[in-house]
Write an enzyme that holds these catalytic residues in place. Structure first.
Site, PDB file in Angstrom:
ATOM      1  N   GLY A   1     -18.222  41.907 -17.218  1.00 35.47           N
ATOM      2  CA  GLY A   1     -19.047  43.062 -16.853  1.00 35.47           C
ATOM      3  C   GLY A   1     -19.834  42.815 -15.586  1.00 35.47           C
ATOM      4  N   ASN A   2     -20.805  43.666 -15.316  1.00 37.61           N
ATOM      5  CA  ASN A   2     -21.654  43.495 -14.139  1.00 37.61           C
ATOM      6  C   ASN A   2     -23.067  43.957 -14.459  1.00 37.61           C
ATOM      7  OD1 ASN A   2     -22.005  46.417 -13.297  1.00 37.61           O
ATOM      8  ND2 ASN A   2     -19.779  46.239 -13.392  1.00 37.61           N
ATOM      9  N   ARG A   3     -23.974  43.803 -13.496  1.00 37.93           N
ATOM     10  CA  ARG A   3     -25.405  44.004 -13.759  1.00 37.93           C
ATOM     11  C   ARG A   3     -25.889  45.432 -13.496  1.00 37.93           C
ATOM     12  NH1 ARG A   3     -29.016  41.780 -11.046  1.00 37.93           N
ATOM     13  NH2 ARG A   3     -27.880  41.021  -9.235  1.00 37.93           N
TER      14      ARG A   3
END
Ligand code: PMT
Length: 425
Positions: A213-215
């Site tokens: 995933g990412n932030r």
């Protein structure tokens, strides 16, 4: 010559006061009537003669000088803009609480002018929950917070909390001044339009418990959705793992997890949309296979190799397939050491994606993702700069929507968009 405005510059007691000399100098150079209001603590860092010489106006920190002229309210009433730089943790707390125990406090309270603050402090103080809450209170009241940036602090410390450079503070202050002088944004210039916004970060499962995933928090996308609703649009938000609840009256929300799910949801909503804004951080790759059971380290040993395959490029697909009258807006999240390199990366992406507008934002450990503010440069499909915006994510969303209205040739339904897919799409 600029239309001269009265600007009060509040200086509070931090070492960055020496950099604020540059702020005053640039505002004077821009043709404004600048009145410096230092606190007593600020004068320990930079003396009164310096402020008088640079601002070309008399300066006092005292509530009790010039009482006959009711100086403690006169300056605030006369101000078109107030800038506090540096704004220490203490001064942010006082501003949030509305304290008026010195000339700066009374000036701010007695004023209806927009307020810009440039915080400067050590990283621990900036990240302290008390400071975070004070900054959030100020933002809610419409105060524009510039910075702080990251870098060398007093002593040997390095980190977030360094006051923004004078030219950045002045650029932000002048934008606020310009916006406050401009007529209010046409209230409903997206009236009758259907707008689709993607927000948040997609997640690509590896096994039943893990994902890539990412932030992305979704704050920028949600700000677009709110701004478009406020401007009269019918808005669908395609949301991937937002950091907070979105409880906005009139907003249709479709929750998705993976890039493939987002592609399906956005493409289907886009069929009848006039404007599509891809603010989501979409995973470029996903695991080639998803394990049905938890991947066990006993079975994998010291190294685990993941094979990834490419996800569909939703934005490029939307741009290539867009109908006449439909406007497609993409983002470019880039890490680059200089503005020129950032723009170069943005231009390459603008050509590759083929959107009508590409919003380029610098991202990093402390920028873009998850923050309340953003700084963007907006490119057209050919990669030329058409707008810039810095400030809250809502202000950035409104500035980009101004460009959307412009490329569509005006406000509301029935007005054409950029239309045909570009040859590069
Ligand atoms: O969500 P926040 O915490 O508020 O942070 C905001 C943000 C930094 C996430 C946002 O402002 C932003 O930059 N969004 C785009 C993030 C991204 O994926 O950038 P990119 O440069 O990798 O992608 C370029 C564009 O193509 C984006 O519009 C993206 O949505 C789109 N894309 C990317 C990959 C893919 N497979 N399909 C896409 O459509």
């Amino acid at each position: 010559m600029t239309d001269s405005k009265t600007i009060v510059v509040g200086i509070t007691g931090g070492i960055a006061a020496y950099k604020a000399v540059g702020v005053v100098r640039l505002l004077v150079k821009a043709g404004h009537d600048v009145h410096v209001v230092p606190t007593e603590a600020a004068l320990r860092f930079v003396g009164l003669p310096t402020w008088e010489a640079i601002s070309r106006n008399s300066v006092t920190a005292s509530l009790y000088d010039d009482v006959a002229a009711v100086r403690h309210v006169a300056l605030g009433q006369a101000a078109d803009l107030i800038v506090v730089a540096p704004a220490t943790a203490n001064s942010l707390a006082k501003l949030a609480a509305g304290l008026a125990d010195d000339l700066l406090g009374t000036t701010v309270l007695a004023s209806r002018a927009p307020l810009v603050v440039a915080p400067a402090m050590h990283t621990e103080m900036w990240s302290n929950p008390a400071t975070r809450a004070n900054v959030a209170t100020l933002r809610e009241r419409g105060v524009v917070v510039v910075g702080p940036g990251s870098g060398a602090l007093t002593g040997t410390d390095v980190g977030e909390g360094r006051m923004s450079e004078p030219d950045e503070i002045v650029a932000a202050a002048l934008r606020v001044l310009e916006a406050s002088a401009a007529p209010a944004v046409p209230a409903r210039d997206l009236d009758g339009l259907r707008v689709v916004v993607s927000a948040g970060g997609t997640r690509e499962p590896l096994d039943p418990v893990r994902f890539l995933g990412n932030r992305s928090s979704g704050k920028q996308g949600v700000a677009f959705a709110r701004a478009a609703l406020a401007r009269g649009a019918q808005v669908t938000l395609v949301a991937a793992h937002l950091a907070g609840e979105v409880d906005v009256a009139g907003l249709a929300v479709i929750d998705v997890t993976t890039a493939s799910e987002m592609a399906l949801a956005v493409e289907s909503a886009a069929e009848i949309a006039d404007v599509v804004v891809m603010a989501a951080a979409v995973a470029d790759y996903r695991p080639a296979s998803v394990s049905e059971t938890k991947i066990k380290k006993d079975a994998e040993g010291d190294e685990l190799t993941l094979r990834l395959v490419k996800n569909p490029d939703i934005l490029a697909g939307l741009a290539a397939a867009r109908r006449p009258g439909q406007t497609v807006v993409g983002f470019a999240a880039e890490t680059a050491p200089t503005r020129d390199e950032l723009l170069e990366l943005g231009r390459t992406k603008a050509t590759r994606k083929g959107a009508d507008l590409l919003v380029v934002n610098l991202v990093g450990w402390a920028a873009g993702f998850g923050s309340d503010d953003n700084t963007v440069v907006v490119l057209d499909g050919a990669g030329s700069v058409v707008a810039e915006s810095a400030g809250s994510k809502r202000a950035v969303a409104d500035a980009v929507l101004d460009e959307v209205v412009r490329v569509r040739g005006g406000g509301g339904a029935g007005v054409g968009g950029a239309g045909e897919p570009s040859p590069s799409a």
